[in-house]
Motif scaffolding. Structure first.
Motif, short mmCIF file in Angstrom:
data_model
loop_
_atom_site.label_atom_id
_atom_site.label_comp_id
_atom_site.label_asym_id
_atom_site.label_seq_id
_atom_site.Cartn_x
_atom_site.Cartn_y
_atom_site.Cartn_z
N ASP A 75 -6.92 -4.02 0.44
CA ASP A 75 -5.70 -3.61 1.13
C ASP A 75 -4.50 -3.59 0.19
O ASP A 75 -3.64 -2.70 0.28
CB ASP A 75 -5.40 -4.53 2.32
CG ASP A 75 -6.12 -4.09 3.59
OD1 ASP A 75 -7.02 -3.22 3.50
OD2 ASP A 75 -5.80 -4.62 4.67
N GLY A 76 -4.42 -4.54 -0.73
CA GLY A 76 -3.32 -4.53 -1.68
C GLY A 76 -3.34 -3.30 -2.56
O GLY A 76 -2.28 -2.73 -2.88
N VAL A 77 -4.54 -2.86 -2.94
CA VAL A 77 -4.68 -1.63 -3.73
C VAL A 77 -4.17 -0.44 -2.94
O VAL A 77 -3.37 0.38 -3.43
CB VAL A 77 -6.15 -1.43 -4.13
CG1 VAL A 77 -6.34 -0.09 -4.83
CG2 VAL A 77 -6.63 -2.57 -5.02
N THR A 78 -4.63 -0.33 -1.70
CA THR A 78 -4.22 0.80 -0.86
C THR A 78 -2.72 0.79 -0.61
O THR A 78 -2.06 1.83 -0.72
CB THR A 78 -4.98 0.75 0.48
OG1 THR A 78 -6.39 0.88 0.23
CG2 THR A 78 -4.54 1.88 1.40
N ARG A 79 -2.16 -0.37 -0.30
CA ARG A 79 -0.72 -0.45 -0.04
C ARG A 79 0.08 -0.05 -1.26
O ARG A 79 1.12 0.61 -1.15
CB ARG A 79 -0.34 -1.87 0.40
CG ARG A 79 -0.91 -2.27 1.75
CD ARG A 79 -0.21 -3.51 2.31
NE ARG A 79 -0.18 -4.61 1.37
CZ ARG A 79 -1.09 -5.57 1.30
NH1 ARG A 79 -2.15 -5.53 2.11
NH2 ARG A 79 -0.98 -6.56 0.44
N GLY A 80 -0.40 -0.42 -2.44
CA GLY A 80 0.31 -0.02 -3.65
C GLY A 80 0.36 1.49 -3.81
O GLY A 80 1.41 2.05 -4.16
N HIS A 81 -0.75 2.16 -3.54
CA HIS A 81 -0.76 3.63 -3.64
C HIS A 81 0.16 4.24 -2.58
O HIS A 81 0.90 5.19 -2.87
CB HIS A 81 -2.18 4.16 -3.45
CG HIS A 81 -3.13 3.76 -4.53
ND1 HIS A 81 -2.78 3.77 -5.87
CD2 HIS A 81 -4.42 3.33 -4.48
CE1 HIS A 81 -3.81 3.38 -6.60
NE2 HIS A 81 -4.82 3.10 -5.78
N VAL A 82 0.11 3.71 -1.36
CA VAL A 82 0.94 4.25 -0.28
C VAL A 82 2.41 4.11 -0.63
O VAL A 82 3.21 5.04 -0.43
CB VAL A 82 0.60 3.53 1.04
CG1 VAL A 82 1.63 3.86 2.12
CG2 VAL A 82 -0.80 3.93 1.52
N ASP A 83 2.80 2.97 -1.16
CA ASP A 83 4.20 2.76 -1.55
C ASP A 83 4.62 3.77 -2.61
O ASP A 83 5.71 4.35 -2.54
CB ASP A 83 4.40 1.34 -2.07
CG ASP A 83 4.35 0.29 -0.97
OD1 ASP A 83 4.47 0.65 0.22
OD2 ASP A 83 4.17 -0.90 -1.30
N ARG A 84 3.76 3.98 -3.60
CA ARG A 84 4.11 4.90 -4.68
C ARG A 84 4.19 6.34 -4.20
O ARG A 84 4.90 7.16 -4.81
CB ARG A 84 3.09 4.78 -5.82
CG ARG A 84 3.29 3.54 -6.69
CD ARG A 84 2.41 3.57 -7.93
NE ARG A 84 1.01 3.38 -7.59
CZ ARG A 84 0.42 2.21 -7.45
NH1 ARG A 84 1.12 1.10 -7.57
NH2 ARG A 84 -0.87 2.12 -7.17
N LEU A 85 3.50 6.67 -3.14
CA LEU A 85 3.56 8.02 -2.59
C LEU A 85 4.77 8.23 -1.69
O LEU A 85 4.94 9.32 -1.14
CB LEU A 85 2.26 8.34 -1.83
CG LEU A 85 1.01 8.40 -2.71
CD1 LEU A 85 -0.23 8.65 -1.86
CD2 LEU A 85 1.13 9.48 -3.78
N GLY A 86 5.58 7.21 -1.52
CA GLY A 86 6.87 7.38 -0.85
C GLY A 86 6.86 7.15 0.65
O GLY A 86 7.83 7.53 1.33
N VAL A 87 5.82 6.54 1.18
CA VAL A 87 5.81 6.25 2.62
C VAL A 87 6.82 5.16 2.91
O VAL A 87 6.85 4.11 2.26
CB VAL A 87 4.40 5.82 3.08
CG1 VAL A 87 4.41 5.33 4.52
CG2 VAL A 87 3.43 6.99 2.92
N GLY A 88 7.66 5.42 3.92
CA GLY A 88 8.69 4.45 4.26
C GLY A 88 9.20 4.67 5.66
O GLY A 88 8.53 5.31 6.50
#
Length: 301
Positions: A52-65
């Motif tokens: 999950d930490g890996v996935t969340r890191g990618h999601v954050d970098r893709l600009g989800v907010g």
């Protein structure tokens, strides 16, 4: 984005659905690790701990907010839908779908729908900022169609993030094959891989993701790999997986009771350094004027 895995509690675990189901809506023969068994909840918890930490890191970098719209495909457990809901806030929207959504709860800030990504049309096509699937497409016989369905749900400029294992790239349970218990673990890992192959899984799919995303019409494609090597979460995931498929291993003649019991005992005793196949995470963006994906038939979506 924050999320923590919640190992299943027998008192709170959802009731199993009637019969077994699959990501593609086929019989249990089409999907080995179905959601209907108690071990599925254990697997979701330890997969969350590992990835999950890996996935969340990618999601954050893709600009989800705040305010983003996200679709979690084949969600399985609640970890990523909950994290996405926390990230997008009340002004955003998260849809979590699965062919068997019994481990999901709409009370946790996201919508839950039963959906077959390989057969059903995309929900709310052309509207999502992010579509994500983890350990889903590797099991589907019609991966091209499922990928096209996810791409069709993206708005122009939206991101698709797909994460799948490549068990052929690293097939061992114990990299340090130094004793009888380690060799037994590797034999059982090969047996599980054989079951997956018989059910239609593509054990080499992870490495193909960058090409698959480009062929689906996405741009700015990139990918990375994650390779967990040992630790309690790997051990507990292995034990839950072996218990999950025990009956299938015995029925197929790929293992016997003594061998399985000895392997589970070695895990419990902490005798093994168990590892996993690499998880390949790939992402790409839908451009404006996105054409139909390769292999997509006119009118399908």
């Amino acid at each position: 984005m924050t999320s923590s895995p919640r190992p299943p509690d027998d008192d709170n675990r959802p009731e199993p659905t009637g019969g077994t189901t699959t990501p593609a809506g086929e019989s249990a023969r089409g999907y080995l690790l179905d959601n209907a068994r108690a071990e599925a909840g254990e697997r979701f918890a330890w997969l969350a701990e590992l990835f999950d930490g890996v996935t969340r890191g990618h999601v954050d970098r893709l600009g989800v907010g705040v305010g983003s719209r996200c679709w979690e495909v084949g969600a399985g457990g609640p970890g990523i839908p909950e994290a996405l809901a926390a990230a997008v806030g009340p002004s955003g929207y998260v849809l979590a779908t699965d062919i068997d959504p019994s481990w999901l709860s709409a009370d946790d800030g996201y919508e839950v729908r039963r959906h077959d990504v390989a057969a059903d049309p995309p929900p709310e096509r052309g509207t999502f900022d992010l579509v994500h699937a983890r350990l889903v497409l590797v099991h589907l016989p019609d991966r091209v169609r499922a990928l096209a369905t996810m791409v069709a749900a993206l708005r122009p400029g939206g991101w698709l993030l797909v994460e799948d294992a490549d068990t052929a790239l690293q097939p061992l349970a114990c990299l340090d094959d130094n004793g009888a218990a380690q060799r037994r673990a590797n034999r059982l890992r090969n047996a599980v891989r054989e079951l997956l192959t018989r059910r239609g899984a593509d054990l080499r799919y992870g490495r193909t993701l960058p090409r698959a995303l480009r062929e689906a019409g996405l741009v700015d494609v990139a990918a990375v790999g994650t390779f967990p090597v040992g630790g309690p979460a790997c051990d507990r995931l292995e034990a839950a997986t072996i218990r999950h498929v025990r009956g299938e291993l015995l029925a197929a003649g790929l293992a016997d009771e003594t061998e399985i019991d000895a392997h589970l005992a070695a895990i419990l005793a902490g005798e093994l350094d168990l590892t996993l196949a690499p998880l390949i995470s790939a992402w790409g963006r839908r451009p404006a004027g996105h054409p139909p994906a390769a292999g997509q038939r006119s009118g399908d979506l």
